[in-house]
Design a protein around this motif. Sequence first.
Motif, PDB file in Angstrom:
ATOM      1  N   LEU A  50       2.864   3.318 -14.761  1.00 56.44           N
ATOM      2  CA  LEU A  50       2.492   3.143 -13.287  1.00 56.44           C
ATOM      3  C   LEU A  50       3.400   2.470 -12.617  1.00 56.44           C
ATOM      4  O   LEU A  50       4.309   1.747 -13.084  1.00 56.44           O
ATOM      5  CB  LEU A  50       1.118   2.104 -13.477  1.00 56.44           C
ATOM      6  N   VAL A  51       3.694   2.645 -11.323  1.00 57.25           N
ATOM      7  CA  VAL A  51       4.838   2.272 -10.778  1.00 57.25           C
ATOM      8  C   VAL A  51       4.078   1.533  -9.449  1.00 57.25           C
ATOM      9  O   VAL A  51       3.521   2.301  -8.788  1.00 57.25           O
ATOM     10  CB  VAL A  51       5.823   3.185 -10.336  1.00 57.25           C
ATOM     11  N   SER A  52       4.628   0.360  -8.873  1.00 54.07           N
ATOM     12  CA  SER A  52       4.044  -0.199  -7.768  1.00 54.07           C
ATOM     13  C   SER A  52       4.684   0.359  -6.513  1.00 54.07           C
ATOM     14  O   SER A  52       5.817   0.781  -6.609  1.00 54.07           O
ATOM     15  CB  SER A  52       4.270  -1.777  -7.872  1.00 54.07           C
ATOM     16  N   PRO A  53       3.851   0.487  -5.411  1.00 56.12           N
ATOM     17  CA  PRO A  53       4.423   0.613  -4.058  1.00 56.12           C
ATOM     18  C   PRO A  53       5.508  -0.005  -3.830  1.00 56.12           C
ATOM     19  O   PRO A  53       5.734  -1.125  -3.982  1.00 56.12           O
ATOM     20  CB  PRO A  53       3.229   0.363  -3.387  1.00 56.12           C
ATOM     21  N   GLY A  54       6.637   0.681  -3.406  1.00 58.58           N
ATOM     22  CA  GLY A  54       7.818  -0.001  -3.325  1.00 58.58           C
ATOM     23  C   GLY A  54       8.870  -0.030  -4.356  1.00 58.58           C
ATOM     24  O   GLY A  54      10.045  -0.154  -4.456  1.00 58.58           O
ATOM     25  N   PHE A  57       8.255  -2.675  -9.512  1.00 60.95           N
ATOM     26  CA  PHE A  57       7.597  -2.970 -10.791  1.00 60.95           C
ATOM     27  C   PHE A  57       7.194  -1.504 -11.332  1.00 60.95           C
ATOM     28  O   PHE A  57       6.724  -0.876 -10.837  1.00 60.95           O
ATOM     29  CB  PHE A  57       6.730  -4.090 -10.685  1.00 60.95           C
ATOM     30  N   GLU A  58       7.324  -1.812 -12.899  1.00 60.40           N
ATOM     31  CA  GLU A  58       6.622  -0.658 -13.542  1.00 60.40           C
ATOM     32  C   GLU A  58       5.732  -0.966 -14.697  1.00 60.40           C
ATOM     33  O   GLU A  58       6.102  -1.981 -15.305  1.00 60.40           O
ATOM     34  CB  GLU A  58       7.949   0.302 -13.914  1.00 60.40           C
ATOM     35  N   LEU A  59       4.727  -0.538 -15.117  1.00 55.11           N
ATOM     36  CA  LEU A  59       3.839  -0.975 -16.279  1.00 55.11           C
ATOM     37  C   LEU A  59       3.873   0.249 -17.211  1.00 55.11           C
ATOM     38  O   LEU A  59       3.487   1.435 -16.841  1.00 55.11           O
ATOM     39  CB  LEU A  59       2.393  -1.145 -15.867  1.00 55.11           C
ATOM     40  N   GLY A  73       3.283  -3.702 -21.167  1.00 56.87           N
ATOM     41  CA  GLY A  73       3.776  -4.758 -20.302  1.00 56.87           C
ATOM     42  C   GLY A  73       4.231  -4.244 -18.751  1.00 56.87           C
ATOM     43  O   GLY A  73       4.329  -3.049 -18.527  1.00 56.87           O
ATOM     44  N   ILE A  74       4.888  -5.097 -18.144  1.00 55.51           N
ATOM     45  CA  ILE A  74       5.232  -4.845 -16.735  1.00 55.51           C
ATOM     46  C   ILE A  74       6.915  -5.294 -16.594  1.00 55.51           C
ATOM     47  O   ILE A  74       7.190  -6.239 -17.297  1.00 55.51           O
ATOM     48  CB  ILE A  74       4.636  -5.625 -15.662  1.00 55.51           C
ATOM     49  N   TRP A  75       7.528  -4.439 -16.192  1.00 52.31           N
ATOM     50  CA  TRP A  75       9.030  -4.862 -15.977  1.00 52.31           C
ATOM     51  C   TRP A  75       9.502  -4.510 -14.743  1.00 52.31           C
ATOM     52  O   TRP A  75       8.980  -3.694 -13.691  1.00 52.31           O
ATOM     53  CB  TRP A  75       9.945  -4.182 -16.956  1.00 52.31           C
ATOM     54  N   LEU A 136      -1.402  -1.344 -10.142  1.00 53.69           N
ATOM     55  CA  LEU A 136      -0.396  -2.143 -10.010  1.00 53.69           C
ATOM     56  C   LEU A 136       0.166  -2.455  -8.644  1.00 53.69           C
ATOM     57  O   LEU A 136       0.518  -1.537  -7.772  1.00 53.69           O
ATOM     58  CB  LEU A 136       1.023  -1.669 -10.912  1.00 53.69           C
ATOM     59  N   LEU A 137       0.035  -3.589  -7.984  1.00 49.72           N
ATOM     60  CA  LEU A 137       0.489  -3.973  -6.583  1.00 49.72           C
ATOM     61  C   LEU A 137       2.058  -4.086  -6.387  1.00 49.72           C
ATOM     62  O   LEU A 137       2.626  -4.300  -7.308  1.00 49.72           O
ATOM     63  CB  LEU A 137      -0.287  -5.100  -6.169  1.00 49.72           C
ATOM     64  N   PRO A 138       2.243  -4.129  -5.052  1.00 44.91           N
ATOM     65  CA  PRO A 138       3.789  -4.330  -4.762  1.00 44.91           C
ATOM     66  C   PRO A 138       4.406  -5.515  -5.449  1.00 44.91           C
ATOM     67  O   PRO A 138       5.583  -5.421  -5.561  1.00 44.91           O
ATOM     68  CB  PRO A 138       3.751  -4.239  -3.353  1.00 44.91           C
TER      69      PRO A 138
END
Length: 480
Positions: A50-54, A57-59, A73-75, A136-138
Amino acid sequence: MQGVRYIYHHSYTCLLLVSVVLILFHPALSIHFSILSSTETLTISGNRTLVSPGDVFELGFFTPGSSSRWYLGIWYKRVYFRTYVWVANRDNPLSNSIGTLKISNMNLVLLDHSNKSVWLTNLTRGNDRSPVVAELLPNGNFVIRYFNNNDASGFLWQSFDYPTDTLLPEMKLGYDLKKGLNRFLTSWRSSDDPSSGEISYKLENRELPEFYLLQNGFEVQRSGPWNGVRFSGIPENQKLSYMVYNFTENSEEVAYTFRMTNNSIYSRLKVSYDGYLQRLTLFPISVVWNLVWSSPVDLRCDVHKACGSYSYCDGNTLPLCNCIQGFDPWNMQLWSIGEAVGGCIRRTHLSCNGDGFTRMKNMKLPETTMAIVDRSIGVKECKKRCLSDCNCTAFANVDIRNGGTGCVIWTAELIDIRTYYDDGQDLYVRLAAADLDKKRNANWKIISFIVGVSVVLLLMIMFCLWKRKQNQAKAMATSI
């Protein structure tokens, strides 16, 4: 004419195919998804994230360093060196490359190779008729919400409430009193082991709240209370043009947060596994994180209770520990060899009548465990209130802005104090009249000495000038 149509159709088809290939394989043009529905899954083998808008971040799933274990995780997506900011199953990793994240009974569930749950959000059942999604939010917050409700107040669960070792912009560190949560940071165990480490950074909620850096539960360093600008024990945390800090204290929450005023700059707070709270910032022209500040800075004076009660640490003196005016070392023999943990004791007991105060400048305020706070009064009223309470040992302003406002009073021993060169704030320590008189007498002796020396020097200068004139007059008389 038909040939022209054929050529046009063939060209359009080729253009469409090229566009699809570009979208699929060019990172800047890829189609990313930020939402996981209740009918979808994320798997390690599927290699989907999952990739946040913008695209900040990536999950997804990852294995850190040389580890063979897998984590969710998120990075940061566009940072050259992979930087993790949140780990779901940090203390219960997947043992191999088989893992599935899905939504089940309104909860996020992470399953291993045997379909056993290794991590879940543990929500109580809500409105089953309304479908939920994970998003996953921005800002990097991973949330569960109802499909038709995007409002933050309607989040059923959010990763920002369960931080690991990192505080991101818009995250809150401290207490959510409505939910009964204390959000704190805990370090990784090592550079390639995200499991809970020895170091944590946690808020103690009291009349004047403070953060503590802890190692295995033992206090290592204290932030000092929030003084309206920053925490008094972290003067390194200076105001930055691209960031705004805030500390909120009300009936719903007691928490610290920050936000960026320039979104092209990334910044985060991190608790490192080697025992530091760090402010790390990445500027657009950089590929590595810049360490803006780290705490503790001075391992001699920033260590919690380095000098014992009624004494303060000064990095510019030898020995480092100094008794407050009107106090003497509790054990002179130990004090003389640098063992200052016993602190200092009063020369003269307080009488509750005729007592006064000595002003200590540029101080880190004492630990606030037994402090009493009144934000509605100023320093003059605070002094009167302290004098009217026979147990009061010191007072100070709560807020240093606008000349100082609010009142904090200590009614117990003063511990964990240090002085700074040009930071900190004024602390007024209560002394018996006899110890104040000694200071006044000492001051008068100093003033008298200075005045006496000045008078002698002036007389000497006048004598020299008179003598010079005399010599000049004699020389002129001789020449005539």
